[in-house]
Design a protein around this motif. Structure first.
Motif, PDB file in Angstrom:
ATOM      1  N   UNK A 198     -34.073  60.564 -65.124  1.00 50.27           N
ATOM      2  CA  UNK A 198     -34.962  59.362 -64.799  1.00 50.27           C
ATOM      3  C   UNK A 198     -35.190  58.225 -65.998  1.00 50.27           C
ATOM      4  N   UNK A 199     -34.761  58.230 -66.843  1.00 52.37           N
ATOM      5  CA  UNK A 199     -35.130  57.306 -68.287  1.00 52.37           C
ATOM      6  C   UNK A 199     -34.053  56.710 -67.900  1.00 52.37           C
ATOM      7  N   UNK A 200     -32.492  57.232 -68.172  1.00 53.44           N
ATOM      8  CA  UNK A 200     -32.117  56.498 -68.429  1.00 53.44           C
ATOM      9  C   UNK A 200     -31.097  55.062 -68.053  1.00 53.44           C
ATOM     10  N   UNK A 201     -31.723  54.993 -66.616  1.00 54.09           N
ATOM     11  CA  UNK A 201     -31.736  52.848 -65.983  1.00 54.09           C
ATOM     12  C   UNK A 201     -33.170  52.443 -66.699  1.00 54.09           C
ATOM     13  N   UNK A 202     -34.258  52.502 -66.768  1.00 53.39           N
ATOM     14  CA  UNK A 202     -34.951  52.003 -68.095  1.00 53.39           C
ATOM     15  C   UNK A 202     -34.395  51.504 -69.239  1.00 53.39           C
ATOM     16  N   UNK A 203     -33.809  52.537 -69.755  1.00 61.73           N
ATOM     17  CA  UNK A 203     -33.023  52.262 -71.028  1.00 61.73           C
ATOM     18  C   UNK A 203     -32.330  51.649 -70.755  1.00 61.73           C
ATOM     19  N   UNK A 204     -30.945  51.680 -69.938  1.00 65.80           N
ATOM     20  CA  UNK A 204     -30.333  50.765 -70.256  1.00 65.80           C
ATOM     21  C   UNK A 204     -30.482  49.347 -69.500  1.00 65.80           C
ATOM     22  N   UNK A 205     -31.159  49.032 -69.015  1.00 66.51           N
ATOM     23  CA  UNK A 205     -31.803  48.285 -68.432  1.00 66.51           C
ATOM     24  C   UNK A 205     -32.785  47.097 -69.599  1.00 66.51           C
ATOM     25  N   UNK A 206     -33.549  47.985 -70.313  1.00 65.73           N
ATOM     26  CA  UNK A 206     -33.508  47.115 -71.783  1.00 65.73           C
ATOM     27  C   UNK A 206     -32.818  46.876 -72.398  1.00 65.73           C
ATOM     28  N   UNK A 207     -31.517  47.611 -72.796  1.00 66.12           N
ATOM     29  CA  UNK A 207     -30.715  46.734 -73.621  1.00 66.12           C
ATOM     30  C   UNK A 207     -29.418  45.630 -72.595  1.00 66.12           C
ATOM     31  N   UNK A 208     -29.512  45.640 -71.670  1.00 69.99           N
ATOM     32  CA  UNK A 208     -28.680  44.317 -70.616  1.00 69.99           C
ATOM     33  C   UNK A 208     -30.273  43.303 -70.971  1.00 69.99           C
ATOM     34  N   UNK A 209     -31.730  43.790 -70.706  1.00 75.13           N
ATOM     35  CA  UNK A 209     -32.284  42.360 -70.770  1.00 75.13           C
ATOM     36  C   UNK A 209     -32.345  42.408 -71.983  1.00 75.13           C
ATOM     37  N   UNK A 210     -32.447  42.616 -73.401  1.00 79.25           N
ATOM     38  CA  UNK A 210     -32.470  42.616 -74.226  1.00 79.25           C
ATOM     39  C   UNK A 210     -31.862  41.571 -75.057  1.00 79.25           C
TER      40      UNK A 210
ATOM     41  N   UNK B 274     -36.473  49.116 -78.160  1.00 83.32           N
ATOM     42  CA  UNK B 274     -36.498  50.519 -77.283  1.00 83.32           C
ATOM     43  C   UNK B 274     -35.703  50.528 -76.431  1.00 83.32           C
ATOM     44  N   UNK B 275     -34.517  49.860 -76.090  1.00 83.29           N
ATOM     45  CA  UNK B 275     -33.625  50.846 -75.596  1.00 83.29           C
ATOM     46  C   UNK B 275     -32.930  51.669 -75.737  1.00 83.29           C
ATOM     47  N   UNK B 276     -32.455  50.551 -77.082  1.00 83.85           N
ATOM     48  CA  UNK B 276     -31.799  52.288 -77.939  1.00 83.85           C
ATOM     49  C   UNK B 276     -32.229  53.466 -77.758  1.00 83.85           C
ATOM     50  N   UNK B 277     -33.575  53.200 -78.058  1.00 90.56           N
ATOM     51  CA  UNK B 277     -34.305  54.839 -78.591  1.00 90.56           C
ATOM     52  C   UNK B 277     -34.339  55.601 -77.273  1.00 90.56           C
ATOM     53  N   UNK B 278     -34.583  54.849 -76.254  1.00 89.70           N
ATOM     54  CA  UNK B 278     -34.904  55.333 -74.225  1.00 89.70           C
ATOM     55  C   UNK B 278     -33.372  56.515 -73.945  1.00 89.70           C
ATOM     56  N   UNK B 279     -32.570  54.944 -74.051  1.00 93.24           N
ATOM     57  CA  UNK B 279     -30.968  55.412 -74.243  1.00 93.24           C
ATOM     58  C   UNK B 279     -30.796  56.224 -74.853  1.00 93.24           C
ATOM     59  N   UNK B 280     -31.058  56.131 -75.996  1.00 88.76           N
ATOM     60  CA  UNK B 280     -30.782  57.521 -76.964  1.00 88.76           C
ATOM     61  C   UNK B 280     -31.121  58.940 -76.597  1.00 88.76           C
ATOM     62  N   UNK B 281     -31.954  59.147 -76.221  1.00 93.06           N
ATOM     63  CA  UNK B 281     -33.608  60.167 -75.757  1.00 93.06           C
ATOM     64  C   UNK B 281     -32.816  60.140 -74.460  1.00 93.06           C
ATOM     65  N   UNK B 282     -32.549  59.837 -73.528  1.00 93.13           N
ATOM     66  CA  UNK B 282     -32.106  60.299 -71.994  1.00 93.13           C
ATOM     67  C   UNK B 282     -31.226  61.056 -72.302  1.00 93.13           C
ATOM     68  N   UNK B 283     -30.426  59.878 -72.587  1.00 93.61           N
ATOM     69  CA  UNK B 283     -28.744  60.738 -72.624  1.00 93.61           C
ATOM     70  C   UNK B 283     -28.786  61.687 -73.933  1.00 93.61           C
TER      71      UNK B 283
END
Length: 553
Positions: A36-48, A230-239
């Motif tokens: 569930x966290x991987x998509x918002x994390x990737x979204x933050x990365x691509x958005x940023x 934030x995207x790096x933190x969320x994506x890293x935690x999700x992975x």
């Protein structure tokens, strides 16, 4: 009485029983949260990244991001830019907009010679009072260029007088610009409700201008950096959560049993061993859930470092054919629905066709998209099983299917799995989409968690020259989950897909439990009153052993 420990139940070849491949509750929760966290994390990365790139390359020399408007033309005295250019609530502190450092720039050039243009920004209430009773047009939108080949402004007309008091004589303007030729207006945004207007300087009817609007925002760069962080933190935690949950669902690696001795015949030659007992090493057996859907994949190493970048292009003929096959798949599924509803059976010919479409799709997906990029061997154009290809799929044919279950399983019962599959594949690996403009296309990659993992695998191939084995096992396990759901939703089985991540390239159905091990004779205790065994020594020294006695009924 001496007891012995019973070894754990194992499957064929020493593999633990499939029931032990279920993750425990904590690891399953970690897996779900990670997905569930991987998509918002990737979204933050691509958005940023998108905001950062836009900030770096799309600004003009003055720092504005500009949009050229379509030609604005009206027979009335004024054209207004909506009800309000900026609207903020009264309880929003003024320092909020001050911190944003948001500047607006408007330009307008009259299309008729001899016209003097006027641009103005004013409080929305003052402008509304000024134009009360005066005809004017309001810009309420811009058409999509795909609708008629070019963008046009959508205007909403308000009837009234054909002339307005000269705007240059009014004193309520917050910012204004007037004169011959192109005029430019700049304004620092503050709190409140504001509106913009374009007029002739004398208030006469007939306004026609070429215009543009630009925005300069000092907060864009900090926003891009914040989103990336934030995207790096969320994506890293999700992975990390996905790895924890996925590793928890994998049973321990089975130990390879020693090969049994080959018996010899009377002539001394070794007897032949059945082929089933010597499975090729390339297809390692893997514990699987109880499911009629068997999906296998073999990592076809060595793999090219760069070929995965163009496989999607090489597979275009497959995409074209599969687009029509999936339309036929949908039609066949509808026919099968009614056949199951009235007869309780899935017609064998229809089942084989839909199975062939799924097998073809899995091979192509494994070659070039979310299936894993696990082979460089071009997939065959075939609806058959193709057992020699490194990606295989089979679904056991059901002799009988529930006539009542067919009414609800493909939409109601499958909803939880649809949510999970939506996270895994995003927009869908194979989706034939008909847009509202009549353009049909086949979506192949579809994004989602699988798309991200396959992209990581491709980058690993490109830069490191190898495919991480753990990543391969995870990708195939996720695809196994997806195809189980597809088979269930396509009415090809009544077996509900398990909420279970069965990783690994190959899977075999669980075999019967092995017989219990024999109890050693030296650990068998004598039973009181039983006759001693012939030849056994007496328990008391000096006394000869009693001869054996025959028990009679």
């Amino acid at each position: 009485m001496t007891t012995t420990n019973v070894p754990p139940t194992t499957g064929p070849s020493g593999v633990p029983a499939p029931g032990r491949s279920h993750p425990n509750g904590g690891r399953l929760v970690a897996l779900i949260i990670g997905c569930l966290l991987i998509l918002p994390g990737v979204g933050l990365l691509f958005g940023g990244a998108a905001i950062g790139i836009t900030y770096a390359v799309a600004r003009d020399s003055a720092g504005y991001l500009s949009l050229t408007m379509p030609v604005l033309s009206s027979s009335s005295p004024a054209i207004t830019a909506g009800d309000a250019v900026v609207s903020t609530s009264s309880d929003v502190p003024s320092w909020v907009l001050d911190r944003l450092q948001l500047d607006v720039r408007m330009t307008a050039r009259p299309l008729e010679s001899g016209k003097t243009v006027f641009l103005g920004i004013a409080p929305a209430s003052d402008l509304s009072t000024y134009l009360a009773g005066v005809a004017h047009d309001q810009v309420v939108g811009i058409t999509d260029p795909r609708s008629d080949g070019g963008r046009t402004a959508v205007l909403r007309a308000t009837p009234g007088a054909d002339r307005a008091p000269a705007p240059t004589s009014q004193t309520f303007w917050t910012a204004s610009a007037t004169g011959a030729g192109q005029q430019q207006l700049t304004w620092r945004v503050t709190g409140g409700q504001w509106a913009a207007v374009i007029m002739n300087a004398d208030g006469s009817s007939g306004v026609a201008v070429a215009s543009s609007i630009g925005v300069r925002a000092g907060f864009l760069l900090p926003l891009a950096l914040l989103m990336l962080g934030l995207g790096l933190v969320v994506t890293g935690g999700a992975v990390a959560l996905i790895i924890i949950g996925a590793n928890g669902s994998r049973p321990p690696a089975p130990s390879t049993p020693a090969a049994p001795p080959v018996p010899a015949d009377a002539t001394g030659a070794s007897a032949a061993v059945p082929m089933a007992a010597t499975a090729p090493a390339a297809w390692q057996p893997h514990p699987r859930a109880v499911s009629p859907v068997a999906l296998d994949a073999r990592l076809d190493e060595p793999l090219s470092r760069w070929l995965w970048l163009v496989k999607w292009f090489l597979a275009i003929p497959h995409f074209f054919v599969l687009g029509f096959l999936w339309i036929a798949f949908s039609v066949v599924s509808i026919l099968a629905f009614f056949a199951i509803l009235f007869t309780g059976r899935y017609p064998r010919g229809l089942f084989e066709f839909n199975l062939g479409v799924l097998q073809w799709s899995w091979r192509v997906s494994y070659y070039c998209s979310n299936g894993g990029l696990g082979t460089d061997r071009y997939p065959p154009f075939s609806l058959g099983p193709e057992p020699d290809y490194p990606a295989r799929l089979d679904i056991a044919y059901p002799e009988r299917l529930s006539r009542g279950l067919v009414l609800v399983k493909w939409w109601l019962l499958a909803i939880p799995h649809y949510i999970i599959v939506g996270v895994l594949v995003g927009g869908g690996t194979w989706a034939w989409e008909q847009s509202r403009y009549g353009n049909a296309h086949l979506e192949v990659f579809g994004g989602g968690l699988l798309g991200l993992l396959v992209l990581i695998a491709g980058l690993s191939l490109l830069f490191a020259g190898h495919y991480p084995r753990a990543l391969f096992d995870l990708v195939v396990g996720l695809n196994r989950w997806v195809y189980r759901v597809i088979a269930y939703a396509a009415l090809m089985t009544d077996v509900y897909p398990p909420f279970q991540l069965d990783e690994g390239g190959a899977e075999v159905p669980p075999g019967p439990p092995p017989p219990p091990p024999p109890i050693p004779t030296d650990r068998v205790e004598p039973v009181e009153g039983a006759a001693p065994v012939e030849g056994a020594e007496s328990s008391e020294p000096g006394h000869p052993a009693e001869p054996p006695r025959q028990l009679t009924g």
